[in-house]
Scaffold this active site. Structure first.
Site, PDB file in Angstrom:
ATOM      1  N   GLU A  79       0.850  -1.190   0.000  1.00  0.00           N
ATOM      2  CA  GLU A  79       0.000   0.000   0.000  1.00  0.00           C
ATOM      3  C   GLU A  79       0.883   1.236   0.000  1.00  0.00           C
ATOM      4  O   GLU A  79       0.423   2.330   0.276  1.00  0.00           O
ATOM      5  CB  GLU A  79      -0.980  -0.014   1.172  1.00  0.00           C
ATOM      6  N   CYS A 111      -3.384  -3.755   4.509  1.00  0.00           N
ATOM      7  CA  CYS A 111      -2.399  -4.735   4.996  1.00  0.00           C
ATOM      8  C   CYS A 111      -2.739  -6.165   4.601  1.00  0.00           C
ATOM      9  O   CYS A 111      -2.032  -7.102   4.988  1.00  0.00           O
ATOM     10  CB  CYS A 111      -2.273  -4.617   6.511  1.00  0.00           C
ATOM     11  N   HIS A 233      -2.037 -10.233  12.302  1.00  0.00           N
ATOM     12  CA  HIS A 233      -1.557  -8.980  11.728  1.00  0.00           C
ATOM     13  C   HIS A 233      -1.281  -8.036  12.899  1.00  0.00           C
ATOM     14  O   HIS A 233      -2.139  -7.838  13.758  1.00  0.00           O
ATOM     15  CB  HIS A 233      -2.624  -8.377  10.805  1.00  0.00           C
TER      16      HIS A 233
HETATM   17  N1  COA Z   1       1.185   2.191  31.034  1.00  0.00           N
HETATM   18  C1  COA Z   1       0.605   1.142  30.405  1.00  0.00           C
HETATM   19  N2  COA Z   1      -0.397   1.281  29.467  1.00  0.00           N
HETATM   20  C2  COA Z   1      -0.794   2.529  29.175  1.00  0.00           C
HETATM   21  C3  COA Z   1      -0.222   3.658  29.800  1.00  0.00           C
HETATM   22  C4  COA Z   1       0.814   3.452  30.780  1.00  0.00           C
HETATM   23  N3  COA Z   1       1.395   4.476  31.402  1.00  0.00           N
HETATM   24  N4  COA Z   1      -0.827   4.768  29.296  1.00  0.00           N
HETATM   25  C5  COA Z   1      -1.756   4.341  28.400  1.00  0.00           C
HETATM   26  N5  COA Z   1      -1.728   2.984  28.323  1.00  0.00           N
HETATM   27  C6  COA Z   1      -2.535   2.104  27.460  1.00  0.00           C
HETATM   28  C7  COA Z   1      -3.988   2.531  27.338  1.00  0.00           C
HETATM   29  O1  COA Z   1      -4.741   2.076  28.438  1.00  0.00           O
HETATM   30  C8  COA Z   1      -4.367   1.867  26.027  1.00  0.00           C
HETATM   31  O2  COA Z   1      -4.592   0.500  26.255  1.00  0.00           O
HETATM   32  P1  COA Z   1      -5.875  -0.241  25.631  1.00  0.00           P
HETATM   33  O3  COA Z   1      -5.763  -0.062  24.142  1.00  0.00           O
HETATM   34  O4  COA Z   1      -5.707  -1.642  26.064  1.00  0.00           O
HETATM   35  O5  COA Z   1      -7.074   0.453  26.176  1.00  0.00           O
HETATM   36  C9  COA Z   1      -3.090   1.976  25.202  1.00  0.00           C
HETATM   37  O6  COA Z   1      -2.029   2.235  26.140  1.00  0.00           O
HETATM   38  C10 COA Z   1      -3.100   3.081  24.159  1.00  0.00           C
HETATM   39  O7  COA Z   1      -3.482   4.273  24.834  1.00  0.00           O
HETATM   40  P2  COA Z   1      -4.413   5.338  24.113  1.00  0.00           P
HETATM   41  O8  COA Z   1      -4.576   6.476  25.015  1.00  0.00           O
HETATM   42  O9  COA Z   1      -5.635   4.683  23.566  1.00  0.00           O
HETATM   43  O10 COA Z   1      -3.452   5.746  22.915  1.00  0.00           O
HETATM   44  P3  COA Z   1      -3.660   6.736  21.731  1.00  0.00           P
HETATM   45  O11 COA Z   1      -4.897   7.549  21.846  1.00  0.00           O
HETATM   46  O12 COA Z   1      -2.384   7.469  21.661  1.00  0.00           O
HETATM   47  O13 COA Z   1      -3.870   5.791  20.425  1.00  0.00           O
HETATM   48  C11 COA Z   1      -3.744   3.993  18.870  1.00  0.00           C
HETATM   49  C12 COA Z   1      -3.414   4.471  20.297  1.00  0.00           C
HETATM   50  C13 COA Z   1      -3.305   2.549  18.709  1.00  0.00           C
HETATM   51  C14 COA Z   1      -5.254   4.073  18.629  1.00  0.00           C
HETATM   52  C15 COA Z   1      -2.978   4.908  17.858  1.00  0.00           C
HETATM   53  O14 COA Z   1      -1.600   4.736  18.062  1.00  0.00           O
HETATM   54  C16 COA Z   1      -3.310   4.607  16.414  1.00  0.00           C
HETATM   55  O15 COA Z   1      -4.309   5.061  15.876  1.00  0.00           O
HETATM   56  N6  COA Z   1      -2.417   3.822  15.717  1.00  0.00           N
HETATM   57  C17 COA Z   1      -2.655   3.363  14.365  1.00  0.00           C
HETATM   58  C18 COA Z   1      -3.489   2.112  14.426  1.00  0.00           C
HETATM   59  C19 COA Z   1      -3.617   1.472  13.052  1.00  0.00           C
HETATM   60  O16 COA Z   1      -2.686   1.451  12.307  1.00  0.00           O
HETATM   61  N7  COA Z   1      -4.802   0.935  12.719  1.00  0.00           N
HETATM   62  C20 COA Z   1      -5.031   0.387  11.407  1.00  0.00           C
HETATM   63  C21 COA Z   1      -4.415  -0.931  11.157  1.00  0.00           C
HETATM   64  S1  COA Z   1      -5.187  -2.270  11.963  1.00  0.00           S
END
Ligand code: COA
Length: 393
Positions: A79, A111, A233
């Site tokens: 992609e 993907c 994945h």
């Molecule tokens: N210690 C441990 N865990 C922690 C933490 C800490 N200090 N602080 C936060 N976390 C955890 C949160 O609880 C959360 O866990 P959960 O998903 O089990 O609920 C996780 O870390 C991520 O935190 P969050 O606040 O949701 O992160 P974010 O808003 O920055 O976004 C994603 C995370 C994954 C949504 C973001 O990185 C993203 O959009 N990535 C791209 C995803 C992608 O490519 N999708 C398409 C392909 S499948």
């Protein structure tokens, strides 16, 4: 007839970012990245590598004089393609010096592309058991500096040969797939970085996984007890953990322990490389092969997901000829010889993009065999250092 994955190689450049450094720079708790997201390090891809060179550097490890003439198709899942018309496969064909009596096609569904290639390859080899198909998953995952997706970037390529009597994984005939037109992750033609609705994407991933897992069980009569491990994945490794946890209660306590142990084995490499988009599932499979204790005949489940969205559950059994020693050594050497970048160096590499006009690139910092040397007359110029000559394209 038994058909499946005979060889599985990987390549990514040796420059990487430690995500603890990124957490400090972005004012986040490092445990959010290490535990919450499940990533420790991230490959940083220089401007001298693109989807074609990454693929060539992976595929050249498994294409040699023994199998070059047997390759009948190159199916290139990506992609992050480099050309809206020509397939990345036909560029790759020349770099690998493959024969002309060859089909070369690029496959795109986020993907999922490499899995489509794997299944098309399976069906081709069923009819032509003396032939091999080269399947590629090659991408550069870019979300943007200072975005929530930044910690889930990465890049690299996997290359697989699909053959009769494979030495790694014998694919089962049954598989279950599901697709729906949704907007969880996409990249309009005018953008270099993906757009993503991260939380929505996570929910769709789990919903699709449960749907295809149920469909697969209905088709085959198999249950979780028939599986030694699952490979997912992995856009980030916590995603696979969430997938596994969705079905883990179906297993006994002892099986749950084995499945969790094998999941850890399957995310070891991905945790240190980051997202490869199309190649992520297969890097995870490689990680499982190299870091778990596996025996002939054991069944592995694979969940492939491509946003937009397509999900597929497929499976296979460990081949009697299975051997992962040389791959283990390759990865040991690879991780030991990587070069860590500071956040400032990573940002500079990230911002250094290929211009939309002719350019000559400095390749002196890139030690790969295949590199992008520049653009001339709107045509990418590739260098194969083993030949010490520019391949003009
Ligand atoms: N210690 C441990 N865990 C922690 C933490 C800490 N200090 N602080 C936060 N976390 C955890 C949160 O609880 C959360 O866990 P959960 O998903 O089990 O609920 C996780 O870390 C991520 O935190 P969050 O606040 O949701 O992160 P974010 O808003 O920055 O976004 C994603 C995370 C994954 C949504 C973001 O990185 C993203 O959009 N990535 C791209 C995803 C992608 O490519 N999708 C398409 C392909 S499948």
């Amino acid at each position: 007839m038994q058909i499946g994955i005979d060889q599985l190689a990987f390549y990514t450049p040796q420059t990487y970012l430690d995500l603890t450094d990124l957490a400090h720079a972005r004012d986040e708790d490092p445990d959010k990245y290490r535990i919450g997201i499940g990533q420790s390090e991230q490959a940083v891809i220089p401007v001298t590598q693109d989807a074609v060179t990454l693929a060539a550097n992976a595929a050249s490890q498994i294409i040699d004089q023994d199998n070059r003439q047997q390759i009948a198709m190159v199916l290139f899942g990506t992609e992050s393609g480099i050309d809206n018309s020509k397939s990345a496969a036909v560029y790759l064909k020349r770099l690998l010096n493959l024969p002309d009596n060859l089909r070369t096609v690029e496959l795109k569904q986020a993907c999922y592309g490499a899995t489509a290639g794997l299944q098309f390859a399976h069906d081709y080899v069923l009819l032509h058991p003396d032939k091999q198909v080269l399947v590629i998953g090659s991408d550069i995952a870019r979300y943007g500096l200072n975005t929530p997706g930044e910690v889930t970037q990465g890049g690299g390529a996997v290359a697989m040969t699909i053959t009769a009597d494979p030495r790694l994984l014998i694919l089962d005939d049954a598989s279950a797939f599901h697709s729906e037109d949704i907007m969880d992750f996409w990249r309009p033609l005018y953008r270099r970085e993906a757009l993503v609705d991260g939380r929505y994407s996570e929910n769709v991933y789990i919903d699709f996984f449960k749907a295809v897992w149920q469909d697969y069980q209905g088709q085959t009569g198999r249950s979780i007890a028939d599986f030694t491990a699952f490979a997912f994945h992995l856009p980030f490794t916590k995603m696979g953990l969430k997938g596994l946890r969705a079905i883990l209660p179906e297993a006994t306590a002892a099986q749950q322990e084995t499945l969790m142990q094998n999941f850890e084995a399957s995310r070891s490499y991905n945790r240190r490389v980051g997202n490869l988009y199309t190649g992520s599932l297969y890097l995870s499979l490689r990680s499982l092969f190299d870091n778990a204790t596996l025996h002939t005949g054991q069944r592995i489940g694979l969940f492939s997901y491509g946003s937009g969205a397509e999900g597929e559950f497929l499976s296979g059994t460990i081949s009697p000829e299975f051997d992962s020693k040389s791959s283990q050594q390759w990865f040991e050497h690879f991780f030991a010889s990587r070069k860590q970048l500071s956040v400032a160096e990573y940002e500079a590499v990230f911002n250094r993009q290929l211009p939309a006009h002719d350019v000559l690139l400095d390749t002196s910092d890139d030690d790969a065999r295949f590199v992008l040397k520049g653009i001339q007359h709107d045509q990418r110029q590739y260098l194969d250092r083993s030949k010490k000559a520019v391949t003009d394209q």
